[in-house]
Design a protein around this motif. Structure first.
Motif, mmCIF file in Angstrom:
data_model
loop_
_atom_site.group_PDB
_atom_site.id
_atom_site.type_symbol
_atom_site.label_atom_id
_atom_site.label_comp_id
_atom_site.label_asym_id
_atom_site.label_seq_id
_atom_site.Cartn_x
_atom_site.Cartn_y
_atom_site.Cartn_z
ATOM 1 N N ARG A 1 31.577 -14.770 10.193
ATOM 2 C CA ARG A 1 30.693 -13.724 10.731
ATOM 3 C C ARG A 1 30.946 -13.459 12.211
ATOM 4 N N THR B 1 30.724 -9.504 8.322
ATOM 5 C CA THR B 1 29.292 -9.820 8.235
ATOM 6 C C THR B 1 28.710 -9.588 6.845
ATOM 7 N N LYS C 1 26.200 -13.519 3.995
ATOM 8 C CA LYS C 1 24.933 -13.710 4.701
ATOM 9 C C LYS C 1 24.569 -15.169 4.934
ATOM 10 N N PHE C 2 23.829 -15.389 5.998
ATOM 11 C CA PHE C 2 23.195 -16.677 6.279
ATOM 12 C C PHE C 2 21.827 -16.669 5.611
ATOM 13 N N TYR D 1 19.906 -8.757 0.218
ATOM 14 C CA TYR D 1 20.384 -9.792 1.134
ATOM 15 C C TYR D 1 21.175 -10.887 0.423
#
Lengths: 159, 218
Positions: free
Chosen positions: A28, A34, A37-38, A100
């Motif tokens: 990221r 990006t 995802k975290f 997400y």
């Protein structure tokens, strides 16, 4: 600072980062991808799933030192034009809600179909149970995987 | 350059009203506030209202000003505008606002209010744009605007069958004052609202391209 040569989506990236830095952070913040995802940061939710030599791993808890020299594939690398069979099924079934977790869901699903081209519901539940979805899109995910596997003649959502 | 029609005092009073809109319910005055920002031109694109930008090349941009968090506003907000503007969703490029002041202070979501509180205003936004485009077309043809109608990003002259694209009308339309009380469509004539259509955010969310808060670094 140690230096690493990473193969990400068939391109080589050189990064100088701490050996313990999680692969997710490198992807990221250093490679600039990006799409991954975290989520939880402790390999509990699956949002950060990427492929290492074709196998799904949780990149948030995977030290970069162990990823170097291996083939890394992220959501950005599975197709050029959002036309991987899994992505087409995701769109046909209108799977994402907030979206997400979906990069991780898709990477797990892609890996599943490589391993088991015609998965049963049980195969899907077992392979996907590590990917959490707060919106609860699980049933659509399951339908989309069946659709991508080509063994379900579900009518895709169309107006 | 267009003239600023509102003085500073009125701007502040309207801005303040927009801020309180969630509590008060958005009034027609709050709709007026949107016009405060109808001033800017960006090169080859023309702003009919802050929400509706038509580029010379024909691209029609509609802004969603609410955070998309899975509730579907990335589709519903532009759809409400598109319905009244008389463009199909296929003809629209949806863009997400980024907190710019011209979109007002209501760029948040909560309490399932986005559509309920903005429905009437967004329809007016689209209808205003439609009326501005029809006004330019009818003037160009020298015919009464009542003989014209809009459909699929074009204005048609009913008696003659002539038509002209929004792209060709946008520059002049953007220079017109925004109609205060545009005529809204009869719900029975809706082409988009109330009908299912695939969500435009789904491909973005199926490819890692959707931008979430965590992805913004500057």
């Amino acid at each position: 600072m140690p230096s690493y040569e990473l193969s990400v989506n068939n391109a080589i990236h050189k990064v100088e980062v701490d050996a313990a830095m999680p692969l997710l952070w490198v992807l990221r913040d250093f490679v600039g991808l990006t799409g991954t995802k975290f989520g939880c940061g402790m390999a509990q939710c699956g949002a950060c799933t990427v492929h290492l030599d074709g196998n799904p791993i949780r990149s948030c808890s995977y030290p970069i030192a162990s990823a170097a020299g291996k083939k890394i594939t992220t959501i950005e690398g599975i197709s050029e034009n959002v036309d991987h069979a899994i992505q087409k099924a995701w769109i046909a079934m209108q799977v994402p809600q907030c979206g997400y977790c979906q990069s991780g869901q898709i990477m797990s699903a892609v890996a599943l179909l490589k391993r088991i081209p015609k998965p049963t519901d049980a195969d899907i539940d077992s392979a996907m149970q590590g990917n959490l979805c707060r919106c609860g899109t699980y049933t659509r995910i399951r339908s989309a995987i069946h659709l991508a596997a080509g063994d379900l003649q579900q009518k895709p959502f169309r107006p | 350059m267009k003239q600023l029609a509102l003085n500073r005092r009125k701007f502040i009073s309207l801005s303040g009203l927009a801020g309180a809109g969630l509590v008060l319910g958005l009034s027609s005055k709050a709709h007026e506030a949107r016009q405060v920002a109808n001033l800017s031109f960006a090169g080859e694109s023309f702003e009919l209202t802050p929400y509706v930008v038509i580029e010379k090349n024909g691209t029609i941009i509609i802004y969603n000003t609410k955070p998309e968090i899975g509730q579907g506003v990335y589709q519903s907000i532009p759809a409400i505008i598109a319905e009244e503007l008389e463009v199909s969703l296929d003809q629209v490029t949806i863009k997400q606002s980024g907190g710019e002041k011209k979109f007002g202070e209501m760029q948040f979501a909560g309490g399932s209010m986005s559509v309920r509180s903005e429905y009437e205003n967004l329809r007016k936004v689209g209808a205003s744009g439609r009326e501005m485009l029809i006004a330019v077309a009818s003037e160009g043809w020298g015919v009464p605007s009542g003989e014209c109608y809009a459909s699929a990003a074009k204005v048609f002259h009913k008696p003659s069958g002539k038509s002209v694209s929004y792209a060709a009308l946008a520059e002049k339309a953007a220079a017109l004052p925004v109609p205060q009380a545009p005529k809204l469509k009869d719900a029975k004539d809706f082409k988009i609202l109330g009908k299912p259509s695939p969500r435009p955010d789904v491909p973005l969310k199926s490819s890692g391209k959707a931008i979430f808060g965590i992805d913004v670094s500057e």
